[in-house]
Design an enzyme around this catalytic site. Sequence first.
Site, PDB file in Angstrom:
ATOM      1  N   GLU A 159     -33.524 -27.813 -24.051  1.00  0.00           N
ATOM      2  CA  GLU A 159     -32.361 -28.706 -24.117  1.00  0.00           C
ATOM      3  C   GLU A 159     -32.018 -29.338 -22.770  1.00  0.00           C
ATOM      4  O   GLU A 159     -31.186 -30.238 -22.712  1.00  0.00           O
ATOM      5  CB  GLU A 159     -31.160 -27.986 -24.707  1.00  0.00           C
ATOM      6  CG  GLU A 159     -30.607 -26.864 -23.862  1.00  0.00           C
ATOM      7  CD  GLU A 159     -29.429 -26.200 -24.570  1.00  0.00           C
ATOM      8  OE1 GLU A 159     -29.665 -25.483 -25.542  1.00  0.00           O
ATOM      9  OE2 GLU A 159     -28.294 -26.419 -24.151  1.00  0.00           O
ATOM     10  N   SER A 160     -32.650 -28.891 -21.703  1.00  0.00           N
ATOM     11  CA  SER A 160     -32.487 -29.558 -20.424  1.00  0.00           C
ATOM     12  C   SER A 160     -33.166 -30.923 -20.415  1.00  0.00           C
ATOM     13  O   SER A 160     -33.098 -31.628 -19.409  1.00  0.00           O
ATOM     14  CB  SER A 160     -33.050 -28.677 -19.314  1.00  0.00           C
ATOM     15  OG  SER A 160     -34.297 -28.137 -19.687  1.00  0.00           O
TER      16      SER A 160
END
Lengths: 269, 240
Positions: free
Chosen positions: B42-43
């Site tokens: 999700e980064s």
Amino acid sequence: MGEFLSLQEAVSRYVEDGQTIALEGFTHLIPFAAGHEVIRQGRRDLTVVRMTPDLVYDQLIGAGCVRKLIFGWGGNPGVGSLHRMRDAVENQYPCPVEVEEHSHAGLAERWRAGAAGLPFGVLRGYVGTSLADHTKTIAAVSCPFTGEELTAVPAINPDVGVIHAQQADRDGNVMYWGITGVQKECVLASRHSIVTVEEVVDEFAVRTGGVVLPAWAVDAVAVVPGGAHPSYAHDYSDRDNAFYAAWDPIARSRDAFADWLAGVTEGIA
Amino acid sequence: MAVAAARELTDGAVCFVGIGLPSTAANVAWRMHAPSAVLIYESGCIGSRPDRLPASIGDGVLSESAVANVGVVEIFSYWLQAGRIDVGFLGAAQIDRFANINTTVIGAYDRPSVRLPGAGGAPEIAANCGEVIITLRHSRRAFVEELDFVTSLGHGTGNGCREQMGLRGRGPSAVISDLCVLRPDPVTKELTLTSVHPGVSIDDVRDATGWDLQVADEVEVTPVPSSDELTVLRDLKAAS
């Protein structure tokens, strides 16, 4: 206007008691030095916003700067809890901290709406969770075209947004790369912005995935090499994982934290 | 446990990976039976192939080895909510019989006895991925009769609940613990014991579960990790 200031001048000029501020960064490029400057200047009653508040918000909370926290995930990544945050939420120490809690997707939409100058953002989120029962800034909305039920979240527009970047050029344009998080949205959504940078260069190199913020979209640029430590700046420094582990016993103990805080206020941490 | 979880990831699957055990499992999977699996963090890292286990979700090794790096707004909207992810791989602090997850608080929300980290990306991963695989350690404190807080929806109150709420993903397809594998009953959606790990009895699992556990008619024994799987796992841990 991308004005070059010292970090002390930049924080002093833009950050005031009672404001809403955001120090963004997603594991990478977290503006720790700027957070420590806010602590040193003794700011109080701040509302602080961040998707993933980690150590720097634990430090701000422990130092008594914070009245309210708007966040998505608050932990010490790979280590455990944020113990100063927990002490504030569970025991109101050193002062009560109100919590406004979202998911990352919801906060990301709040940032996007803020950057776009729109009043709210829309997402497919929160359905069936308890978050909407406790967070007033989550509401159902129907699509005016299809009737589909979606979720609305209001824009975030802090008084001051603070980020750390790898480089500025001599005109005050800013460039960062690697994991870029929501820093662009943070700067564009905020009324004022402060960017700390590793160094000033004559010219930016072309970089895959690099983000450039034009100088006129940024208020202050402060040159702070290592200003993300113990977080990291891609191609400049590695994440100090040992510090993240060492933070756990410091934050667990009010006394150990007070010793750490004394170091910051004396300008040696 | 990591190996059993890794086996759930099929080759070619596009997988949204949580940090910790899910990340360990996904990184074993692409080195073994799922070389074409796409790991998304999700980064904003899409198609990462880290040469060691990432210490956090924003570890530089994820962006360096990624096919593409995008911002966090984009990863959640264009990639996750748009329905491009096959599998979400999540951890949990607490889970109930319908695989709903709590990672927010133990106790009352306003005066929690334990304040947990919170939602992170999980609610929308649980809602929008094609299916969800959950890994957590087995205990009565973790496998509870009733959650204090629903952070991420599993199968809600059972059959038809997700559809009624308009969720597009099919929800949890497996829960992998250090004792066993649980899968939702096809009709009721209640988690059912389908496989115990070697050396674990059905009663061991019952004792560590905080509700009256449903047990499949035929409970398998999870195949022992192969020497190749163990080597990959040990090398990964040694490199990290």
